[in-house]
Design a protein around this motif. Sequence first.
Motif, PDB file in Angstrom:
ATOM      1  N   LEU A 120     -28.615   4.941  68.373  1.00  0.00           N
ATOM      2  CA  LEU A 120     -28.582   4.290  67.143  1.00  0.00           C
ATOM      3  C   LEU A 120     -27.826   5.527  66.062  1.00  0.00           C
ATOM      4  CD1 LEU A 120     -31.598   2.106  66.914  1.00  0.00           C
ATOM      5  CD2 LEU A 120     -29.149   1.436  67.306  1.00  0.00           C
ATOM      6  N   ARG A 121     -27.315   6.776  66.640  1.00  0.00           N
ATOM      7  CA  ARG A 121     -26.834   7.526  65.937  1.00  0.00           C
ATOM      8  C   ARG A 121     -25.584   8.119  66.604  1.00  0.00           C
ATOM      9  NH1 ARG A 121     -24.421  12.828  66.146  1.00  0.00           N
ATOM     10  NH2 ARG A 121     -26.426  13.469  67.385  1.00  0.00           N
ATOM     11  N   SER A 130     -26.009   1.416  56.480  1.00  0.00           N
ATOM     12  CA  SER A 130     -26.703   2.393  57.241  1.00  0.00           C
ATOM     13  C   SER A 130     -28.023   3.081  56.652  1.00  0.00           C
ATOM     14  CB  SER A 130     -25.897   3.968  57.297  1.00  0.00           C
ATOM     15  OG  SER A 130     -24.558   3.606  58.030  1.00  0.00           O
ATOM     16  N   LYS A 179     -29.317  -3.248  65.707  1.00  0.00           N
ATOM     17  CA  LYS A 179     -30.166  -2.104  65.751  1.00  0.00           C
ATOM     18  C   LYS A 179     -31.788  -2.296  65.905  1.00  0.00           C
ATOM     19  CE  LYS A 179     -27.173   0.384  62.573  1.00  0.00           C
ATOM     20  NZ  LYS A 179     -26.794   0.959  61.214  1.00  0.00           N
ATOM     21  N   THR A 193     -28.313   6.940  62.333  1.00  0.00           N
ATOM     22  CA  THR A 193     -27.072   7.248  61.552  1.00  0.00           C
ATOM     23  C   THR A 193     -27.492   7.787  60.449  1.00  0.00           C
ATOM     24  OG1 THR A 193     -25.647   5.930  62.876  1.00  0.00           O
ATOM     25  CG2 THR A 193     -25.071   6.576  60.578  1.00  0.00           C
ATOM     26  N   ALA A 224     -18.592   0.826  69.477  1.00  0.00           N
ATOM     27  CA  ALA A 224     -19.816   0.676  69.042  1.00  0.00           C
ATOM     28  C   ALA A 224     -19.892  -0.224  67.349  1.00  0.00           C
ATOM     29  CB  ALA A 224     -20.846   1.584  68.857  1.00  0.00           C
ATOM     30  N   PHE A 225     -20.233  -1.292  67.487  1.00  0.00           N
ATOM     31  CA  PHE A 225     -20.844  -1.653  66.161  1.00  0.00           C
ATOM     32  C   PHE A 225     -22.050  -2.604  66.308  1.00  0.00           C
ATOM     33  CE2 PHE A 225     -21.241  -5.184  63.130  1.00  0.00           C
ATOM     34  CZ  PHE A 225     -21.184  -4.679  61.968  1.00  0.00           C
ATOM     35  N   PHE A 226     -23.199  -1.851  65.488  1.00  0.00           N
ATOM     36  CA  PHE A 226     -24.321  -2.616  65.716  1.00  0.00           C
ATOM     37  C   PHE A 226     -24.757  -3.158  64.328  1.00  0.00           C
ATOM     38  CE2 PHE A 226     -25.191   1.427  68.442  1.00  0.00           C
ATOM     39  CZ  PHE A 226     -25.075   0.657  69.531  1.00  0.00           C
ATOM     40  N   GLU A 259     -23.727   5.187  68.004  1.00  0.00           N
ATOM     41  CA  GLU A 259     -23.010   4.401  66.867  1.00  0.00           C
ATOM     42  C   GLU A 259     -21.559   5.196  66.831  1.00  0.00           C
ATOM     43  OE1 GLU A 259     -24.478   3.721  63.083  1.00  0.00           O
ATOM     44  OE2 GLU A 259     -23.327   1.838  62.894  1.00  0.00           O
ATOM     45  N   GLN A 260     -21.290   6.259  67.366  1.00  0.00           N
ATOM     46  CA  GLN A 260     -19.947   7.153  67.233  1.00  0.00           C
ATOM     47  C   GLN A 260     -19.204   6.613  68.431  1.00  0.00           C
ATOM     48  OE1 GLN A 260     -22.768  11.031  65.380  1.00  0.00           O
ATOM     49  NE2 GLN A 260     -20.609  11.521  66.074  1.00  0.00           N
TER      50      GLN A 260
END
Length: 463
Positions: free
Chosen positions: A54-55, A96, A70, A88, A63-65, A58-59
Amino acid sequence: MPPAAVPSNGNGEFTAVDPQARQSRPPINTRNPYQPVPDFLSNIGSFKIIESTLREGEQFANAFFDTAKKIEIAKALDDFGVDYIELTSPAASEQSRLDCEAICKLGLKAKILTHIRCHMDDARIAVQTGVDGVDVVIGTSSFLREHSHGKDMDYIAKSAVEVIEFVKSHNIEIRFSSEDSFRSDLVDLLSIYRTVDKIGVNRVGIADTVGCASPRQVYDLIRTLRGVVSCDIETHFHNDTGCAVANAYCALEAGATHIDTSVLGIGERNGITPLGGLMARMIVADREYVTGKYKLHKLRDLENLVAEAVEVNIPFNNYITGFCAFTHKAGIHAKAILANPSTYEIINPADFGLTRYVHFASRLTGWNAIKSRVEQLNLDMTDAQCKECTANIKKLADVRPLNVDDVDSIIRQYHFNIKTGKDTPLLKGLDHPAPVPEQLAESGEPATKKLRSEINQDAARCC
Ligand SMILES: CC(=O)SCCNC(=O)CCNC(=O)[C@H](O)C(C)(C)COP(=O)(O)OP(=O)(O)OC[C@H]1O[C@@H](n2cnc3c(N)ncnc32)[C@H](O)[C@@H]1OP(=O)(O)O
Ligand SMILES: O=C(O)CCC(=O)C(=O)O
Ligand SMILES: [Zn+2]
């Protein structure tokens, strides 16, 4: 929806494991005789996971949460048993920040971290989110000092001290990391780590941001750092040159305490140490620690959850859950696997709630695999008959890809013929007269339109 990560039993028609045959097999070795001998530096049997799907994840380009996803992923990671979940930066966007607050309120067992730049603006936002810890990073290599933030080492040290003291004053765990550690000057690195260790940072982090480090370089740097700081050491390895799992392992051998992972390894470019890959490596090194701490049978669902969220398939050769990770094909392998799975398996699929498969539908199939299939089908054939039947199967497998049904019908027809005393020339196992090669190739056409992985999946059954 990504395909199932391993060949499933499909409709369950072949649960066919002969309990008698199974009992007669020697038990699987649960202890690896090559298990590393513990030494005073090694944390192979006591590491912690900082899960960064989730950090860092996400890069990953795809990824799109959203908030719900999440939360679903955070809960699944927590359930799996990771020690930390890294989120993130709340400075990245308003959503975020809100998501970070929402995950902190879930009351998970895992500690929640967020990841920020070494900057008071970010730190002020981070400490208000409810996180258990803050991971601070700043580039120390000449590349990053010149082309990213443009600051020198004195400035970096000063701002690091300011941010660390600020976060600590909120009774929040704090880690300081140098980005691009392996292209940074060693004296600069050790000097800043010594400074932050002295003021009570909880962890320092070493990051192979560009994936350039080799296991030996990792071992050397971590071992040196271990002699300089008394705090914990976290490590973060990108996989650009294929060393992310090996580097994580070497870091632990050299005294690192924490490893960053992401599910399926997703992250910037081709990502970081995958959680599943790390589990594969570590269960071989210390089975008791890994099975006692992590719910390994949840790995497949966790990977499917993330794969679906970022719209990728599980790679065929994925650690543990790739569709053929526990499928044994060549006759020599199949025979030994049937006798004792440890002969060709260093990992027991049952530890992950998975099943091994023996492929018995190819030109590489041997009579021992066919004999095992004959037993699964509850048919009665001598070894010599199994061998002759295998020759029939090979003949057809030389012409086209086969699946389980092809092989089963050859076996059944062969069995029928021998029991009824019919003359049985080669290819007698086919229901119809022995086809000429062109017909065989033609009849194989629909199969060749399938993905090869589907064909292979069709050609193997659990043993
Ligand atoms: C190796 C890693 O993966 S590190 C983690 C990466 N994570 C992220 O980048 C989180 C998502 N990022 C973002 O949303 C944005 O980049 C933000 C909000 C952090 C910053 O956005 P912006 O102010 O628009 O700047 P931008 O992204 O263009 O450039 C990065 C800025 O951070 C500064 N910076 C970069 N690294 C650091 C650092 N470790 N510590 C302090 N400042 C830093 C750069 O100097 C630059 O600032 P400048 O434009 O004033 O010189
Ligand atoms: O904070 C860290 O240690 C790692 C940051 C990062 O993602 C990287 O350097 O690749
Ligand atoms: Zn990274």
